[in-house]
Design a protein around this motif. Structure first.
Motif, short mmCIF file in Angstrom:
data_model
loop_
_atom_site.label_atom_id
_atom_site.label_comp_id
_atom_site.label_asym_id
_atom_site.label_seq_id
_atom_site.Cartn_x
_atom_site.Cartn_y
_atom_site.Cartn_z
N VAL A 18 43.39 26.39 40.76
CA VAL A 18 42.31 26.99 41.46
C VAL A 18 42.70 28.38 41.77
N ILE A 19 43.77 28.73 41.85
CA ILE A 19 44.30 30.09 42.15
C ILE A 19 43.92 30.97 40.69
N ALA A 20 44.32 30.37 39.67
CA ALA A 20 43.73 30.96 38.39
C ALA A 20 42.38 31.07 37.95
N VAL A 21 41.68 30.11 38.20
CA VAL A 21 40.36 30.10 38.09
C VAL A 21 39.56 31.03 39.31
N THR A 22 39.90 31.03 40.59
CA THR A 22 39.12 32.07 41.35
C THR A 22 39.81 33.42 41.13
N LEU A 27 37.66 38.44 39.06
CA LEU A 27 37.93 39.62 38.29
C LEU A 27 36.45 39.96 37.23
N LEU A 28 35.96 38.65 36.72
CA LEU A 28 34.97 38.69 35.69
C LEU A 28 33.57 38.80 36.33
N ALA A 29 33.37 38.15 37.24
CA ALA A 29 31.99 38.02 38.21
C ALA A 29 31.93 39.13 39.32
#
Length: 171
Positions: A18-22, A27-29
């Motif tokens: 979850v930390i990585a995905v968020t 960063l990207l969106a």
């Protein structure tokens, strides 16, 4: 491995993913996890910890019996509800406004933070249960993982015990 250890490792994996995905979402969106400026910095982590508790319990229960896919779907739906519930209660307490119990979940129900966490929950539980069962099959019934697989009275290792009270055929 014990089912409690597997459940703990799956919960830690859930938190890390979850930390990585968020992080990648931010960063990207260029989106904030919690966009309200007056929310406490602990609201997002509290929501994730609530989800991790659900992951822990679902994985521990799913290792023993049941369909891993159904268990993962139920866990993902429960993570969705728990994260929105924890966020709503937390933000309502911060704002001292009971209307936030409805407004907060409505704003985050389809947000990338909650939806991404639900997808991670689904994959984590499915992977954790599948790997635990695979390990139980390859252990051959030894150890704690084998004991988790061999719970029923008619599933003990040894000669065929499906008809424990009868003599085996051919004797």
């Amino acid at each position: 491995m014990s089912r409690w250890l597997i459940a703990t490792m799956t919960s830690v994996l859930f938190i890390a993913l979850v930390i990585a995905v968020t992080g990648f979402e931010a960063l990207l969106a260029d989106v904030e996890v919690i966009s309200q400026p007056d929310a406490t910095p602990y609201l997002g982590p509290a929501m994730v910890v609530g989800g991790a508790v659900v992951i822990f319990l679902a994985t521990a229960a799913g290792v023993r019996d049941g369909n891993p896919g159904v268990t993962a779907l139920v866990a993902a739906a429960t993570v969705y509800l728990v994260m929105l519930g924890v966020g709503a209660v937390g933000y309502a307490l911060v704002r001292s406004d009971a209307t936030e119990l409805l407004v907060f979940p409505a704003g985050y129900a389809l947000g990338p933070f909650v939806v991404g966490s639900v997808v991670v929950a689904l994959l984590s539980v499915l992977g954790g249960i599948t790997m635990a069962r695979h390990q139980a099959r390859t252990d051959g019934g030894s150890g704690a993982a084998g004991a988790a697989r061999l719970d029923g009275p008619d599933e003990r290792p040894g000669p065929d015990r499906t008809n424990a009270g009868e003599e085996p055929a051919g004797r």
